[in-house]
Write an enzyme that holds these catalytic residues in place. Structure first.
Site, PDB file in Angstrom:
ATOM      1  N   GLY A 250       3.413   1.550  -0.056  1.00 57.24           N
ATOM      2  CA  GLY A 250       4.481   0.908  -0.834  1.00 57.24           C
ATOM      3  C   GLY A 250       3.884   0.209  -2.042  1.00 57.24           C
ATOM      4  O   GLY A 250       2.902  -0.515  -1.917  1.00 57.24           O
TER       5      GLY A 250
ATOM      6  N   ARG B  59       2.820   7.919   0.304  1.00 59.79           N
ATOM      7  CA  ARG B  59       2.259   7.848   1.660  1.00 59.79           C
ATOM      8  C   ARG B  59       1.960   9.298   2.022  1.00 59.79           C
ATOM      9  O   ARG B  59       2.878  10.077   2.256  1.00 59.79           O
ATOM     10  CB  ARG B  59       3.260   7.223   2.631  1.00 59.79           C
ATOM     11  CG  ARG B  59       3.553   5.759   2.319  1.00 59.79           C
ATOM     12  CD  ARG B  59       4.340   5.094   3.440  1.00 59.79           C
ATOM     13  NE  ARG B  59       4.446   3.662   3.210  1.00 59.79           N
ATOM     14  CZ  ARG B  59       5.503   3.062   2.653  1.00 59.79           C
ATOM     15  NH1 ARG B  59       6.530   3.782   2.277  1.00 59.79           N
ATOM     16  NH2 ARG B  59       5.523   1.761   2.483  1.00 59.79           N
TER      17      ARG B  59
ATOM     18  N   ASP C 148      -2.612  -1.666   5.003  1.00 61.18           N
ATOM     19  CA  ASP C 148      -3.578  -1.274   6.030  1.00 61.18           C
ATOM     20  C   ASP C 148      -3.565   0.219   6.343  1.00 61.18           C
ATOM     21  O   ASP C 148      -4.600   0.777   6.718  1.00 61.18           O
ATOM     22  CB  ASP C 148      -3.490  -2.151   7.294  1.00 61.18           C
ATOM     23  CG  ASP C 148      -2.103  -2.166   7.890  1.00 61.18           C
ATOM     24  OD1 ASP C 148      -1.205  -1.511   7.325  1.00 61.18           O
ATOM     25  OD2 ASP C 148      -1.931  -2.837   8.930  1.00 61.18           O
TER      26      ASP C 148
ATOM     27  N   THR D 133       0.066  -5.215  -1.010  1.00 58.06           N
ATOM     28  CA  THR D 133       1.308  -4.976  -0.283  1.00 58.06           C
ATOM     29  C   THR D 133       2.143  -6.249  -0.312  1.00 58.06           C
ATOM     30  O   THR D 133       1.592  -7.350  -0.201  1.00 58.06           O
ATOM     31  CB  THR D 133       1.086  -4.552   1.193  1.00 58.06           C
ATOM     32  OG1 THR D 133       2.324  -4.687   1.907  1.00 58.06           O
ATOM     33  CG2 THR D 133       0.043  -5.394   1.904  1.00 58.06           C
TER      34      THR D 133
ATOM     35  N   ASP E 291       3.928  -7.236   2.000  1.00 56.76           N
ATOM     36  CA  ASP E 291       4.133  -7.729   3.369  1.00 56.76           C
ATOM     37  C   ASP E 291       3.159  -8.823   3.805  1.00 56.76           C
ATOM     38  O   ASP E 291       3.414  -9.508   4.786  1.00 56.76           O
ATOM     39  CB  ASP E 291       4.016  -6.566   4.370  1.00 56.76           C
ATOM     40  CG  ASP E 291       5.000  -5.440   4.084  1.00 56.76           C
ATOM     41  OD1 ASP E 291       6.067  -5.714   3.515  1.00 56.76           O
ATOM     42  OD2 ASP E 291       4.688  -4.279   4.422  1.00 56.76           O
TER      43      ASP E 291
ATOM     44  N   ASP F 120       0.489  -8.504   5.363  1.00 60.78           N
ATOM     45  CA  ASP F 120       0.193  -8.265   6.786  1.00 60.78           C
ATOM     46  C   ASP F 120      -1.206  -7.692   7.016  1.00 60.78           C
ATOM     47  O   ASP F 120      -1.448  -7.053   8.037  1.00 60.78           O
ATOM     48  CB  ASP F 120       1.255  -7.323   7.371  1.00 60.78           C
ATOM     49  CG  ASP F 120       1.298  -5.973   6.651  1.00 60.78           C
ATOM     50  OD1 ASP F 120       0.670  -5.822   5.586  1.00 60.78           O
ATOM     51  OD2 ASP F 120       1.974  -5.062   7.154  1.00 60.78           O
TER      52      ASP F 120
ATOM     53  N   ARG G 136       8.021  -5.149   6.949  1.00 56.44           N
ATOM     54  CA  ARG G 136       7.634  -4.188   7.982  1.00 56.44           C
ATOM     55  C   ARG G 136       7.618  -4.875   9.350  1.00 56.44           C
ATOM     56  O   ARG G 136       8.618  -5.443   9.726  1.00 56.44           O
ATOM     57  CB  ARG G 136       6.275  -3.562   7.638  1.00 56.44           C
ATOM     58  CG  ARG G 136       6.055  -2.219   8.334  1.00 56.44           C
ATOM     59  CD  ARG G 136       4.740  -1.612   7.944  1.00 56.44           C
ATOM     60  NE  ARG G 136       4.773  -1.042   6.625  1.00 56.44           N
ATOM     61  CZ  ARG G 136       5.223   0.176   6.330  1.00 56.44           C
ATOM     62  NH1 ARG G 136       5.642   0.964   7.287  1.00 56.44           N
ATOM     63  NH2 ARG G 136       5.235   0.624   5.105  1.00 56.44           N
TER      64      ARG G 136
END
Ligand code: F6P
Length: 333
Positions: free
Chosen positions: A22, A83, A114, A136, A138, A140, A182
């Site tokens: 993303g 992706r 990741d 990202t 996120d 994360d 996510r």
């Protein structure tokens, strides 16, 4: 001629840079920093178009100092992103390695999340030195306190929810806002605090709709509060339209659902994202690839830019700040 016993470092001649997964605001700033740092040190940079797909197909553009002008302030990624399902196959990976060898690529900078880092790890394992830069919305990635794009996304969510709040307040309503992230709740927790949400639902912390949403609203209704915001992380898997109906049925407060969607991923990067992206892109080339160090992930830790072994980085764990969650509970009443 002697070099005084110092080990000679043979600097790479050609590197590649790609953005994957993303897109995130600030990716362009990171690409710019990679390209500029490499070019001034006489390293050729190939920009890979559409992530790992471009690496498989040899879809490259040569980037020079001026080709990355006027992108620091732009959201999205000028290199495009994808992706890549093909790269996840052994055959795809083999093709990518063949392409790297054919074009004399000696190191690859991978800007992404990741999933993209797992691709970089697999390439590294097969002899193509890679350096990951966390990009990202996120936030994360376990080894990093912060990822490029997260700050811009938080500000975008805050801005959107502030607008939603105007209409929510005007009609004495409740709006249930779903945000991205996510499987992680970093965006929801921090944006939820910033907009003063009555309840914040995130995947990392167990919740009960009755107790944590309905009863909290009813308690604040008794203190004369008439409009409410509930922020839900997409990762909790709650249908926000259904939740809005449930809230209306149980509290009598007219309720609406609002899924912010991809608007969260766009827009001009904030100062923090531009500066960190620039520092990380510079670090990836100057502190790592130029010293022939690959198989690393660049990370932000307590405001510093550091690096980790890519294999270790992918096995690390990151936990949500439960104290911060408690602060939200204590204050949003
Ligand atoms: O990882 C970034 C992210 O925006 C997530 O927050 C979200 O779950 C996902 O990507 C959406 O992916 P896509 O753009 O493929 O719909």
């Amino acid at each position: 001629m002697s070099n005084g016993g110092k080990a000679m470092v043979i600097i790479m001649k050609t590197i590649a840079v790609l953005t994957s997964g993303g897109d995130a605001p600030g990716m362009n700033a990171a690409v710019r920093a990679v390209v500029r740092t490499a070019c001034v040190n006489d390293i050729k940079v190939l920009g890979v178009v559409r992530g790992y797909n471009g690496l498989i197909n040899g879809d490259f553009v040569e980037l020079d100092l001026r080709s990355v002008s006027d992108i620091i302030h732009r959201g999205g990624t000028k290199l495009y992103s994808a992706r890549s399902a093909e790269f996840a196959t052994e055959e795809g990976m083999r093709k990518a390695i063949r392409t790297c060898k054919e074009y004399g690529i000696e190191g690859v900078v991978v800007i992404g999340g990741d999933g993209s880092f797992r691709g970089a790890r697999d390439l590294s394992e097969r002899g193509i030195p890679c350096v990951g830069i966390p990009g990202t919305i996120d936030n994360d990635i376990a080894c990093c306190d912060y990822t490029i794009g997260y700050d811009t996304c938080l500000n975008t969510i805050m801005d959107c929810v502030d607008r939603v709040r105007d209409t929510t307040e005007s009609h004495d309503r409740c709006t249930v806002v779903e945000v991205m992230g996510r499987r992680a709740g970093y965006l929801a927790l921090n944006a939820g605090i910033a907009v003063g949400a009555t309840s914040i639902l995130i995947p990392e912390i167990d919740f009960d709709i009755q107790k944590d949403v309905i009863e909290r609203m009813q308690r604040t209704q008794r203190t004369d509060k008439k409009h409410f915001l509930v922020v839900v992380a997409e990762g909790v898997g709650v249908d926000v339209t259904e939740l809005a109906k449930e809230i209306q049925a149980q509290t009598g407060v007219e309720s609406r659902a609002c899924i912010l969607g991809h608007i969260q991923r766009g827009g001009s990067p904030t100062v923090q994202d531009r500066v960190m992206a620039t520092r990380m892109g510079h670090y990836a080339v100057k502190e790592l690839l130029m010293k022939n160090i690959g198989n690393r992930v660049v990370a932000a830790k307590k405001g510093d830019v550091v690096d980790y072994d890519i294999f270790e980085a992918l096995n690390m764990e990151k936990h949500i700040d439960e104290e911060l969650y408690q602060v939200a509970l204590d204050v949003s009443i």
